[in-house]
Design a protein around this motif. Structure first.
Motif, mmCIF file in Angstrom:
data_model
loop_
_atom_site.group_PDB
_atom_site.id
_atom_site.type_symbol
_atom_site.label_atom_id
_atom_site.label_comp_id
_atom_site.label_asym_id
_atom_site.label_seq_id
_atom_site.Cartn_x
_atom_site.Cartn_y
_atom_site.Cartn_z
ATOM 1 N N VAL A 175 0.835 -1.200 0.000
ATOM 2 C CA VAL A 175 0.000 0.000 0.000
ATOM 3 C C VAL A 175 0.871 1.252 0.000
ATOM 4 C CG1 VAL A 175 -1.745 1.302 1.307
ATOM 5 C CG2 VAL A 175 -1.905 -1.196 1.135
ATOM 6 N N GLN A 176 2.082 1.154 0.600
ATOM 7 C CA GLN A 176 3.012 2.282 0.651
ATOM 8 C C GLN A 176 4.310 1.907 -0.079
ATOM 9 O OE1 GLN A 176 3.339 4.555 4.379
ATOM 10 N NE2 GLN A 176 1.940 3.085 5.315
ATOM 11 N N PRO A 177 4.327 1.962 -1.410
ATOM 12 C CA PRO A 177 5.502 1.523 -2.172
ATOM 13 C C PRO A 177 6.782 2.294 -1.848
ATOM 14 C CG PRO A 177 3.909 2.644 -3.592
ATOM 15 C CD PRO A 177 3.221 2.391 -2.294
ATOM 16 N N GLN A 178 6.672 3.568 -1.465
ATOM 17 C CA GLN A 178 7.878 4.326 -1.121
ATOM 18 C C GLN A 178 8.534 3.768 0.142
ATOM 19 O OE1 GLN A 178 6.454 8.406 -0.944
ATOM 20 N NE2 GLN A 178 7.198 8.810 -3.020
ATOM 21 N N LEU A 179 7.716 3.378 1.105
ATOM 22 C CA LEU A 179 8.238 2.758 2.324
ATOM 23 C C LEU A 179 8.865 1.405 1.990
ATOM 24 C CD1 LEU A 179 8.617 2.621 5.388
ATOM 25 C CD2 LEU A 179 6.263 1.751 5.567
ATOM 26 N N GLN A 180 8.230 0.676 1.073
ATOM 27 C CA GLN A 180 8.785 -0.610 0.643
ATOM 28 C C GLN A 180 10.161 -0.418 0.018
ATOM 29 O OE1 GLN A 180 7.767 -4.246 -2.535
ATOM 30 N NE2 GLN A 180 6.140 -2.856 -1.883
ATOM 31 N N ASP A 181 10.315 0.582 -0.831
ATOM 32 C CA ASP A 181 11.607 0.852 -1.472
ATOM 33 C C ASP A 181 12.669 1.227 -0.431
ATOM 34 O OD1 ASP A 181 10.522 0.365 -3.948
ATOM 35 O OD2 ASP A 181 10.139 2.482 -4.396
ATOM 36 N N LYS A 182 12.256 2.002 0.557
ATOM 37 C CA LYS A 182 13.181 2.431 1.605
ATOM 38 C C LYS A 182 13.672 1.240 2.418
ATOM 39 C CE LYS A 182 13.435 5.676 5.509
ATOM 40 N NZ LYS A 182 12.674 6.678 6.313
ATOM 41 N N ARG A 321 -0.028 -3.594 -4.856
ATOM 42 C CA ARG A 321 -1.477 -3.578 -4.596
ATOM 43 C C ARG A 321 -2.232 -3.895 -5.878
ATOM 44 N NH1 ARG A 321 -4.652 1.791 -2.281
ATOM 45 N NH2 ARG A 321 -6.805 1.076 -2.688
ATOM 46 N N ILE A 322 -3.301 -4.661 -5.759
ATOM 47 C CA ILE A 322 -4.169 -4.985 -6.883
ATOM 48 C C ILE A 322 -5.608 -4.644 -6.490
ATOM 49 C CG2 ILE A 322 -2.664 -6.792 -7.822
ATOM 50 C CD1 ILE A 322 -4.397 -8.848 -6.419
#
Length: 356
Positions: A175-182, A321-322
């Protein structure tokens, strides 16, 4: 019994289990790579944690990633998946214990207990030398039920709670791709610096730990704690007396969503835990593992398995997310443990690093 089991969870013992858990993580990634696209991640995480518990507690390869109907996975489903049988029995144990005792209700289905008991007893017998077999049999005769019960408890308490924590963390990261990348950046850099995944290096992944702690706040696997009062206790400033023998239920989920302690409780904010010492300083309100003399004995083991599972997945894959991903989250009201009402479907694809 607790004092006898505590040595099984020392740092030395956990380091000894590290390579076992790490290898199962490699098997999980092979499975994911063969099944890219939309996946039910709660099931993938359950396969991983079941394989880990089966190997660490029973010395058995449960082959959950090889066979969809692996015996250990089927046993796990029978314990915690909702059925009217489970709903009635579990409710009776917690809220009408006298009835459960009168009717001699088994908390777990008999076939599950029989399978796990046989598996543990066979391990006990087969792992002993010929000269020690009689000693082992004598030991099992004297304390067999207690020993087997602890192994079953370890399995039941470990696989579902761990898989739930891994799956809910991945859900929030999709849901939070930026946090995932971090978080992925931290994981990959850590692996490069240490030439692989190591026990010591795992403890230095601060973003990873913050994410897990926030997941345990927002999605405590056990939404309430149950205790029994050992002696009459008068609550300060009131006339209320908790009588000896009375059951006490502590609403973990409600405490974790109290805005007095966790501002904007519905938001997933790992930065809340940038300093772990800021919590439980003026009372107990963050209780993912309980607290006090009955705190979860497997806390460090659970954290180790959760960290390794996430490190393996996020170092090689991205979760997205889908339309079927449940946003906002709805919990299954009939489940003993905290679960999504519709599962945790996500899309998984291989991570492609951006070339410099």
């Amino acid at each position: 019994m607790r004092s006898k089991l505590t040595p099984a969870f020392t740092v030395g013992k956990l380091k000894g289990m590290f390579s076992i858990i790490n290898n199962i993580g490699l098997e999980m990634n092979q499975y994911i790579r063969k099944n890219l696209g939309q996946q039910e991640f709660k099931e993938i995480c359950a396969k991983f944690s079941t394989d880990v518990i089966a190997k660490c507690a029973f010395g058995i390869n449960s082959h959950c990633f090889e066979y969809e109907d692996a015996n250990f996975r089927e046993v796990g489903r029978s314990i915690f998946d909702f059925s009217w049988r489970n709903g009635i029995v579990h409710s009776s144990y917690f809220f009408m214990h006298g009835l459960a005792k009168l009717l001699r209700l088994n908390f777990f289905e008999k076939r599950a207990v029989t399978y796990l008991s046989d598996a543990f007893c066979n391990l006990f017998y087969m792992s002993s030398s010929f000269h020690n077999k009689m000693i082992v049999c004598y030991f099992l005769f004297l304390e067999g039920e207690k020993v087997v019960a602890q192994a079953i408890q370890f399995f039941a308490a470990g696989f579902e709670t761990t898989s739930t924590t891994i799956a809910f963390t991945l859900y929030e990261l999709c849901v939070q791709p930026q946090l995932q990348d971090k978080l992925r950046c931290e994981i990959i850099n850590n692996i490069k610096e240490n030439n692989g995944i190591t026990y010591e290096a795992l403890q230095n992944m601060k973003i990873l730990e913050m994410c897990i702690m926030e997941t345990l706040r927002k999605y405590p696997a056990v939404p309430f704690l149950d205790r029994r009062c050992n002696e009459d206790y008068k609550i300060d400033g009131t006339d209320i007396v908790i009588e000896k023998g009375m059951s006490v239920f502590i609403p973990t989920l409600a405490l974790h969503y109290d805005p007095q302690y966790f501002p904007e409780p519905d938001k997933y904010k790992p930065e809340r835990f940038s300093d772990k010492n800021n919590y439980n300083v003026d009372g107990l309100y963050y209780l993912p593992f309980g607290e006090g003399p009955r705190i979860c004995i497997g806390e460090r083991f659970g954290m180790l398995v959760t960290k390794l599972g996430l490190v393996h997945i996020l170092s090689e894959f991205e979760v997205e997310r889908i339309p079927d991903t449940p946003v906002p989250m709805e919990f299954e009201p009939k489940s003993l443990l905290l679960q999504s009402k519709v599962g945790l479907p996500m899309r998984v694809k291989e991570y492609q690093p951006i070339s410099e």
